[in-house]
Design a protein around this motif. Structure first.
Motif, PDB file in Angstrom:
ATOM      1  N   UNK A   1       0.878  -1.165   0.000  1.00 30.12           N
ATOM      2  CA  UNK A   1       0.000   0.000   0.000  1.00 30.12           C
ATOM      3  C   UNK A   1       0.916   1.216   0.000  1.00 30.12           C
ATOM      4  N   UNK A   2       1.138   1.771  -1.183  1.00 24.00           N
ATOM      5  CA  UNK A   2       2.128   2.838  -1.308  1.00 24.00           C
ATOM      6  C   UNK A   2       3.515   2.264  -1.092  1.00 24.00           C
ATOM      7  N   UNK A   3       4.274   2.871  -0.158  1.00 26.14           N
ATOM      8  CA  UNK A   3       5.617   2.381   0.150  1.00 26.14           C
ATOM      9  C   UNK A   3       5.615   1.385   1.304  1.00 26.14           C
ATOM     10  N   UNK A   4       4.450   1.163   1.936  1.00 24.10           N
ATOM     11  CA  UNK A   4       4.358   0.231   3.052  1.00 24.10           C
ATOM     12  C   UNK A   4       3.788  -1.103   2.571  1.00 24.10           C
TER      13      UNK A   4
END
Length: 627
Positions: free
Chosen positions: A26-29
């Motif tokens: 989720x995005x960079x995570x």
């Protein structure tokens, strides 16, 4: 555990690897999960053999990239940068983007990248700086050329240093534009076994073969394996790799090569007053243009032109139209180069100095290998492929629907003459004992001193001898070879039975020879199997050596034939004055004998019962015997 296994895959191409993690981003995570159900977009870590577009499990591979690079640039590294370190980082980006091609030129120690144009070049430069801190630049770049041929040609390759042997004959034919490279096999299995043929096709596919005009990759060709030869004891897998590469290169050296360059399909939108300038420029560029189409105050030109001419033309259009013109280009494939002579001269490629692409062949003589140049190699080949390219005008066309000649020994007389010619070029004239006996020297008598001819002992008349190289025949005949894969003893027994029937019909002396030279402390053994002799050689003595010795001794008084497909053995046999039978011709002769035996048995074993009493009564009454 992940795998690329599918039902249509070859076993050697299948791999299995264990995944370290399954990640949902989720995005960079991200978060790790134990399983990812169908339809989930996830990341998998720990895999080392994957690449973009690859299908795992039941998924088929993705479509190849629609864009093909047509330009090549040399990477200019900062001073003091190790090129191998930079190459590793570029390889990583190449794995991520299939449209990036990285080439390492070992001799020059240079890195080259193949791209579509300057936009990709700018993106690559930014990625290297952001991810690896590597500031690079590029040279002006060049065109990626291709090469093909104008007419069919036969390429031959021979690789025979000491204790190695392989020979390959390939038919190279030009294909349609854009067809790429296609490979096929049309070689008789009794000439070259199937697993060797598959190995040759593998070597054709595994490498990018370069042309002889500019050293560019070849394309738009069909390459067919038409003939070849292996040695039962000396052939290794790498031998056919060498012979195959040399055959491709030798054929290209003989062929008329054509240089291909990439062309763009373009659409040029510009003011109507600039049409004259654009048409003049495109004509100078060797372009092909359709009539202009007017759309209000603007004109549209469509057509095609070489990439080498159009690559920087967009800037010129912007300049002379004061920003009102637009050039759109799409790759239109490869076509013959518009200025081949100038390009070849500028690149200055010497094919004979390219040591990684040899066209010469290696032969063996007196235990040492020697090299034969590509333009002389066909006269030294051990196999005749039967191709007569470019000789249709010199030979008469065969009659239509002419029946094929049976493959008997008489059909191999031409091969005998060819082998004899090769032998005589190498070892001198062959003196057959039954045809070229020297005239008897005069002998003086004690009484008168006159000379009289000395009598020559006549050649003894007797049965003809046939020596058979057992394992050579077993592995040359498909039926026996199939049996030998499961049980070699059964294949030997089957060959012995066939030769026993053959001897009973032909009334010759059959000597079947098997190699036992690898058996420690083995002694020579001769046994009588029904009506033939079976010889098992002693330790350190091959069947070839035994046959050579037996041919020399028996040939002094009797006619001798030898059944073998060993090229070197055939030459020695001819030198001893014996005749040879190839595996193909001998198989046809054995089949003919088996057929005649079956016919005799069918005629002698009538299905109707004999009725002698009824026949006698019919004759007494003057009637025809009832059937």
């Amino acid at each position: 555990l992940l795998t690329n296994r599918r039902e249509d895959m070859e076993p050697e191409a299948v791999w299995e690897e264990k995944a370290d993690q399954l990640r949902i981003y989720s995005g960079s995570k991200f978060q790790t999960v134990e399983e990812a159900p169908a339809g989930t977009v996830c990341a998998v870590t720990g895999l080392s053999r994957t690449f973009p577009g690859q299908g795992l499990g039941i998924e088929p591979p993705g479509a190849p990239p629609s864009l093909e690079p047509v330009l090549t640039y040399r990477v200019l590294l900062p001073e003091g940068t190790d090129p191998h370190t930079a190459l590793a980082k570029l390889r990583l980006l190449e794995e991520e983007d299939p449209q990036l091609h990285v080439v390492w030129r070992e001799q020059l120690r240079e890195i080259h990248v193949q791209l579509m144009g300057e936009v990709q070049l700018d993106i690559l430069q930014s990625l290297l700086a952001e991810r690896f801190g590597l500031e690079v630049s590029f040279d002006a770049g060049g065109i990626l050329y291709r090469e093909t041929i104008a007419a069919p040609v036969e390429g031959v390759g021979h690789y025979e240093p000491l204790r190695h042997y392989a020979e390959v004959h390939l038919l190279l034919e030009p294909g349609e534009r854009g067809s790429g490279l296609r490979f096929a096999a049309a070689c008789p299995p009794d000439m070259l076994e199937g697993h060797w043929q598959r190995l040759v096709l593998t070597h054709l596919e595994e490498r990018e073969h370069l042309g002889v005009l500019t050293g560019s990759p070849i394309t738009d060709m069909k390459i067919t394996l038409v003939a070849g030869r292996a040695h039962l004891k000396h052939t290794e897998g790498g031998d056919f790799r060498q012979a195959t590469y040399r055959a491709v290169r030798q054929g290209l050296m003989e062929a008329e090569s054509i240089l291909l360059e990439p062309w763009y399909d373009f659409r040029l939108e510009l003011p109507a007053e600039s049409v004259g300038r654009a048409l003049s420029d495109l004509q100078r560029m060797a372009g092909e243009t359709a009539p202009p189409e007017l759309e209000g105050e603007e004109a549209v030109l469509t057509g095609r032109a070489p990439v080498a001419c159009l690559r920087d033309y967009g800037r010129e259009v912007t300049a002379y139209t004061r920003g009102r013109g637009r050039l759109f280009c799409t790759l239109g494939g490869y076509a013959p180069c518009h200025d081949q002579e100038a390009v070849v001269a500028a690149l200055d490629y010497d094919p004979e100095r390219d040591l990684e692409q040899p066209a010469d062949s290696v032969f063996c003589d007196h235990g040492a290998g020697y090299t034969v140049k590509w333009d002389q190699v066909k006269a030294h080949m051990h196999v005749d492929s039967g191709l007569r390219l470019g000789q249709e005008e010199e030979t008469e066309a065969p009659a239509a629907h002419a029946p094929a000649a049976p493959a008997t020994y008489s059909g191999a007389q031409a091969l005998d003459k060819e082998l004899q010619a090769i032998y005589e070029r190498t070892y001198g004239p062959v003196k057959r004992r039954d045809l070229f006996q020297p005239a008897p020297r005069p002998e003086r008598t004690a009484s008168s001193g006159e000379s009289r001819p000395r009598a020559v002992p006549p050649r003894q008349e007797g049965p003809e001898y046939l020596l058979v190289d057992g394992y050579n025949i077993i592995f040359a005949w498909e039926e026996l070879q199939a049996v030998a894969r499961d049980n070699l003893d059964a294949a030997r027994q089957l060959l012995m039975d066939l030769l026993s029937n053959y001897q009973g019909f032909k009334k010759c002396v059959v000597i079947l020879v098997f190699d036992v030279y690898k058996v420690p402390r083995g002694l020579e053994e001769v046994i009588r199997y029904h009506n033939i002799y079976v010889v098992y050689t002693k330790e350190a003595e091959t069947a070839d050596a035994y046959i050579e010795k037996a041919t020399f001794e028996i040939g002094k008084k009797h006619r001798v034939k030898v059944a073998t497909s060993d090229g070197a053995e055939q030459l020695i046999i001819l030198g001893h004055g014996a005749l040879r039978l190839s595996a193909t011709a001998f198989r046809a002769e054995v089949e003919q004998v088996e057929g005649e035996i079956a016919g005799i048995l069918a005629r002698n074993n009538r299905r109707d019962k004999a009725r002698p009493i009824q026949t006698a009564m019919d004759r007494a009454k003057g009637r025809k015997p009832s059937s």
